[in-house]
Design a protein around this motif. Structure first.
Motif, PDB file in Angstrom:
ATOM      1  N   LEU A 108       0.839  -1.197   0.000  1.00  0.00           N
ATOM      2  CA  LEU A 108       0.000   0.000   0.000  1.00  0.00           C
ATOM      3  C   LEU A 108       0.878   1.252   0.000  1.00  0.00           C
ATOM      4  CD1 LEU A 108      -2.717   1.453   0.181  1.00  0.00           C
ATOM      5  CD2 LEU A 108      -2.601   1.138   2.683  1.00  0.00           C
ATOM      6  N   GLU A 109       1.934   1.234   0.792  1.00  0.00           N
ATOM      7  CA  GLU A 109       2.811   2.401   0.889  1.00  0.00           C
ATOM      8  C   GLU A 109       3.513   2.694  -0.440  1.00  0.00           C
ATOM      9  OE1 GLU A 109       1.706   0.809   4.597  1.00  0.00           O
ATOM     10  OE2 GLU A 109       2.876  -0.220   3.083  1.00  0.00           O
ATOM     11  N   ARG A 110       4.057   1.658  -1.089  1.00  0.00           N
ATOM     12  CA  ARG A 110       4.766   1.851  -2.368  1.00  0.00           C
ATOM     13  C   ARG A 110       3.784   2.276  -3.464  1.00  0.00           C
ATOM     14  NH1 ARG A 110       8.638   3.873  -5.118  1.00  0.00           N
ATOM     15  NH2 ARG A 110       9.318   2.671  -6.904  1.00  0.00           N
ATOM     16  N   ALA A 111       2.638   1.634  -3.525  1.00  0.00           N
ATOM     17  CA  ALA A 111       1.634   1.985  -4.541  1.00  0.00           C
ATOM     18  C   ALA A 111       1.162   3.421  -4.352  1.00  0.00           C
ATOM     19  CB  ALA A 111       0.457   1.012  -4.468  1.00  0.00           C
ATOM     20  N   THR A 112       0.990   3.839  -3.117  1.00  0.00           N
ATOM     21  CA  THR A 112       0.569   5.208  -2.830  1.00  0.00           C
ATOM     22  C   THR A 112       1.662   6.193  -3.218  1.00  0.00           C
ATOM     23  OG1 THR A 112      -0.855   4.435  -1.037  1.00  0.00           O
ATOM     24  CG2 THR A 112      -0.260   6.769  -1.023  1.00  0.00           C
ATOM     25  N   GLN A 113       2.907   5.865  -2.927  1.00  0.00           N
ATOM     26  CA  GLN A 113       4.040   6.724  -3.301  1.00  0.00           C
ATOM     27  C   GLN A 113       4.093   6.914  -4.816  1.00  0.00           C
ATOM     28  OE1 GLN A 113       7.897   4.850  -2.819  1.00  0.00           O
ATOM     29  NE2 GLN A 113       8.828   6.813  -2.251  1.00  0.00           N
ATOM     30  N   LEU A 114       3.927   5.829  -5.569  1.00  0.00           N
ATOM     31  CA  LEU A 114       3.943   5.917  -7.033  1.00  0.00           C
ATOM     32  C   LEU A 114       2.755   6.716  -7.547  1.00  0.00           C
ATOM     33  CD1 LEU A 114       5.096   2.297  -7.861  1.00  0.00           C
ATOM     34  CD2 LEU A 114       6.395   4.405  -8.265  1.00  0.00           C
TER      35      LEU A 114
END
Length: 97
Positions: free
Chosen positions: A50-56
Motif C-alpha cells: 500500500l505504501e509503495r503503490a501510494t508513493q507511485l
C-alpha cells in the motif's frame, strides 16, 4: 574438389551476447482515473505494498509521471499493455544511464 567436399573456411565468430539494456514503464497522469483506483491497480498488478503503490500514485499525480517498473524491453511492453488494459496511460522507454 568433389561436389560433396566443403572448402576449408575459417570463421571468426563473437558469441558474446550484448548486455541487456534496462527499459522502464512510465505511467502518466490523466484526468480520468481516481487516485484510489491507480493505487489499487499498482497493488493488484505489480503486487506493491500500500505504501509503495501510494508513493507511485502521488508521483503520477504531482509530477505527472512515475516509473513503475524496470527490466527487459519485452517484459516492460507486457506491463505497459496491462496498464492500458486497466485504463491507465503508460509508455515504455529506455532507462537513462
Amino acid at each position: 574438389m568433389s561436389p560433396l567436399a566443403t572448402p576449408d573456411i575459417e570463421e571468426v565468430t563473437n558469441l558474446a551476447a550484448a548486455p541487456l539494456e534496462p527499459w522502464e514503464v512510465v505511467v502518466w497522469n490523466d484526468p480520468v482515473n481516481l487516485m484510489s483506483y491507480v493505487v489499487r491497480v499498482f497493488r493488484t498488478y505489480f503486487g506493491y505494498s500500500l505504501e509503495r503503490a501510494t508513493q507511485l500514485m502521488r508521483a503520477v499525480h504531482h509530477e505527472g509521471q512515475a516509473i513503475v517498473a524496470t527490466g527487459p524491453r519485452e517484459t516492460m511492453e507486457v506491463h505497459a499493455q496491462a496498464m492500458h488494459d486497466y485504463g491507465l496511460w503508460a509508455t515504455v522507454r529506455k532507462a537513462a544511464r
